[in-house]
Design a protein around this motif. Structure first.
Motif, mmCIF file in Angstrom:
data_model
loop_
_atom_site.group_PDB
_atom_site.id
_atom_site.type_symbol
_atom_site.label_atom_id
_atom_site.label_comp_id
_atom_site.label_asym_id
_atom_site.label_seq_id
_atom_site.Cartn_x
_atom_site.Cartn_y
_atom_site.Cartn_z
ATOM 1 N N THR A 33 5.319 -0.594 -53.544
ATOM 2 C CA THR A 33 6.668 -0.413 -52.997
ATOM 3 C C THR A 33 7.521 0.269 -54.071
ATOM 4 O OG1 THR A 33 7.523 -2.498 -53.891
ATOM 5 C CG2 THR A 33 6.436 -2.591 -51.703
ATOM 6 N N PRO A 34 8.687 0.790 -53.689
ATOM 7 C CA PRO A 34 9.545 1.411 -54.701
ATOM 8 C C PRO A 34 9.860 0.489 -55.886
ATOM 9 C CG PRO A 34 10.299 2.071 -52.542
ATOM 10 C CD PRO A 34 9.219 1.034 -52.322
ATOM 11 N N LEU A 35 10.131 -0.789 -55.633
ATOM 12 C CA LEU A 35 10.425 -1.684 -56.754
ATOM 13 C C LEU A 35 9.175 -2.005 -57.575
ATOM 14 C CD1 LEU A 35 13.168 -4.149 -55.475
ATOM 15 C CD2 LEU A 35 13.388 -2.272 -57.110
ATOM 16 N N GLU A 36 8.014 -2.007 -56.954
ATOM 17 C CA GLU A 36 6.775 -2.172 -57.712
ATOM 18 C C GLU A 36 6.514 -0.956 -58.595
ATOM 19 O OE1 GLU A 36 4.352 -5.123 -54.638
ATOM 20 O OE2 GLU A 36 4.110 -2.944 -54.440
ATOM 21 N N VAL A 37 6.876 0.212 -58.110
ATOM 22 C CA VAL A 37 6.767 1.439 -58.919
ATOM 23 C C VAL A 37 7.718 1.350 -60.111
ATOM 24 C CG1 VAL A 37 7.138 3.940 -58.948
ATOM 25 C CG2 VAL A 37 5.993 2.866 -56.992
ATOM 26 N N VAL A 38 8.942 0.901 -59.853
ATOM 27 C CA VAL A 38 9.911 0.735 -60.936
ATOM 28 C C VAL A 38 9.395 -0.278 -61.953
ATOM 29 C CG1 VAL A 38 12.232 -0.133 -61.483
ATOM 30 C CG2 VAL A 38 11.907 1.497 -59.613
ATOM 31 N N ALA A 39 8.808 -1.367 -61.490
ATOM 32 C CA ALA A 39 8.259 -2.372 -62.404
ATOM 33 C C ALA A 39 7.158 -1.760 -63.270
ATOM 34 C CB ALA A 39 7.727 -3.576 -61.626
ATOM 35 N N ALA A 82 16.573 1.792 -56.079
ATOM 36 C CA ALA A 82 15.495 1.188 -56.867
ATOM 37 C C ALA A 82 15.631 1.579 -58.344
ATOM 38 C CB ALA A 82 14.132 1.616 -56.320
ATOM 39 N N ALA A 83 15.957 2.834 -58.606
ATOM 40 C CA ALA A 83 16.126 3.295 -59.991
ATOM 41 C C ALA A 83 17.308 2.610 -60.650
ATOM 42 C CB ALA A 83 16.294 4.811 -60.018
ATOM 43 N N ASP A 84 18.391 2.459 -59.904
ATOM 44 C CA ASP A 84 19.569 1.754 -60.440
ATOM 45 C C ASP A 84 19.224 0.312 -60.799
ATOM 46 O OD1 ASP A 84 21.846 3.187 -60.860
ATOM 47 O OD2 ASP A 84 22.869 2.512 -59.045
ATOM 48 N N LEU A 85 18.506 -0.353 -59.922
ATOM 49 C CA LEU A 85 18.087 -1.727 -60.212
ATOM 50 C C LEU A 85 17.182 -1.767 -61.441
ATOM 51 C CD1 LEU A 85 17.451 -3.136 -56.620
ATOM 52 C CD2 LEU A 85 19.346 -3.675 -58.155
ATOM 53 N N GLY A 133 7.434 10.290 -52.704
ATOM 54 C CA GLY A 133 7.842 10.329 -51.308
ATOM 55 C C GLY A 133 8.871 9.280 -50.922
ATOM 56 N N VAL A 134 9.453 8.595 -51.897
ATOM 57 C CA VAL A 134 10.482 7.593 -51.597
ATOM 58 C C VAL A 134 11.763 8.343 -51.203
ATOM 59 C CG1 VAL A 134 11.854 5.692 -52.537
ATOM 60 C CG2 VAL A 134 9.445 5.946 -53.198
ATOM 61 N N PRO A 135 12.368 7.984 -50.066
ATOM 62 C CA PRO A 135 13.610 8.653 -49.639
ATOM 63 C C PRO A 135 14.708 8.531 -50.706
ATOM 64 C CG PRO A 135 12.732 7.292 -47.870
ATOM 65 C CD PRO A 135 11.927 6.975 -49.099
ATOM 66 N N ALA A 149 15.427 9.898 -64.300
ATOM 67 C CA ALA A 149 13.974 10.035 -64.460
ATOM 68 C C ALA A 149 13.243 9.158 -63.452
ATOM 69 C CB ALA A 149 13.571 9.671 -65.889
ATOM 70 N N LEU A 150 13.762 7.954 -63.234
ATOM 71 C CA LEU A 150 13.155 7.068 -62.234
ATOM 72 C C LEU A 150 13.335 7.610 -60.823
ATOM 73 C CD1 LEU A 150 14.045 3.480 -63.523
ATOM 74 C CD2 LEU A 150 11.749 4.421 -63.133
ATOM 75 N N VAL A 151 14.530 8.107 -60.518
ATOM 76 C CA VAL A 151 14.780 8.688 -59.192
ATOM 77 C C VAL A 151 13.798 9.826 -58.925
ATOM 78 C CG1 VAL A 151 16.437 9.990 -57.786
ATOM 79 C CG2 VAL A 151 17.204 7.992 -59.067
ATOM 80 N N SER A 152 13.627 10.696 -59.906
ATOM 81 C CA SER A 152 12.700 11.825 -59.744
ATOM 82 C C SER A 152 11.268 11.350 -59.544
ATOM 83 C CB SER A 152 12.767 12.743 -60.968
ATOM 84 O OG SER A 152 14.009 13.368 -61.048
ATOM 85 N N ALA A 153 10.864 10.369 -60.341
ATOM 86 C CA ALA A 153 9.497 9.851 -60.222
ATOM 87 C C ALA A 153 9.266 9.223 -58.850
ATOM 88 C CB ALA A 153 9.229 8.835 -61.333
ATOM 89 N N LEU A 154 10.250 8.493 -58.372
ATOM 90 C CA LEU A 154 10.134 7.895 -57.035
ATOM 91 C C LEU A 154 10.133 8.975 -55.962
ATOM 92 C CD1 LEU A 154 12.497 4.877 -57.666
ATOM 93 C CD2 LEU A 154 10.069 4.701 -57.059
#
Length: 168
Positions: free
Chosen positions: A56-62, A125-128, A116-118, A107-112
């Motif tokens: 999930t997006p938050l798992e990617v952030v983790a 998710a990046a902000d969190l 394919g994350v909207p 950088a997180l927004v771009s990676a997400l």
């Protein structure tokens, strides 16, 4: 002698450099305090890219935070309280710290986005993730802290996710 009283010439001399060489690496003395930002952005992007496709997006952030926090050293932990005190006393350094946080978030927004994350979900998710990193770092540098920065970042990300869900 403090940040304000320290000159670029003094910094360069202490580092065994000429003033000219200093300016090849840094645009001004405040950039010395924020060195490594590009590396941090790359580590976040690489960590996000290495996350499983099913994440999930938050798992990617983790996963991104895990990659970044693994790079932090005991020396950084020891220096951090002094650095934070200097930043807190200088508005131009606070502004630069905000810029660094924004760059890491981007950088997180771009990676997400590459996954394919909207846009809106990627931004949230990046902000969190950036907020979790900040909170974890503050806890990590406390003298009484016994946890790793990675563990603290994961805890903070879970707490922020829970708080966001409680908003209704």
């Amino acid at each position: 002698q403090g940040y304000d009283s320290t000159t670029v010439t003094q910094i360069a001399s202490r580092a065994g450099l000429t003033k000219t060489t200093f300016f090849r690496h840094f645009s001004d003395k405040r950039e010395v305090l924020f060195a490594g930002q590009e590396v941090h952005s790359r580590l976040l992007a690489d960590g996000a890219a290495a996350a499983p496709d099913s994440a999930t997006p938050l798992e990617v952030v983790a996963a991104a935070l895990d990659a970044l926090t693994a790079s932090f050293t005991a020396e950084q932990r020891e220096r951090a309280p002094r650095l934070q005190a200097v930043i807190a006393d200088h508005p131009e350094l606070q502004e630069r710290a905000t810029f660094k946080r924004a760059a890491l978030t981007a950088a997180l927004v771009s990676a997400l986005g590459r996954r394919g994350v909207p846009d809106l979900a990627a931004a949230l998710a990046a902000d969190l993730g950036a907020r979790a990193l900040d909170r974890a770092f503050d806890r990590w540098i406390e003298p009484s802290s016994q946890q790793t920065l990675a563990d603290l970042a994961r805890e903070e990300l879970r707490a922020l996710r829970t708080a966001a869900m409680a908003l209704g």
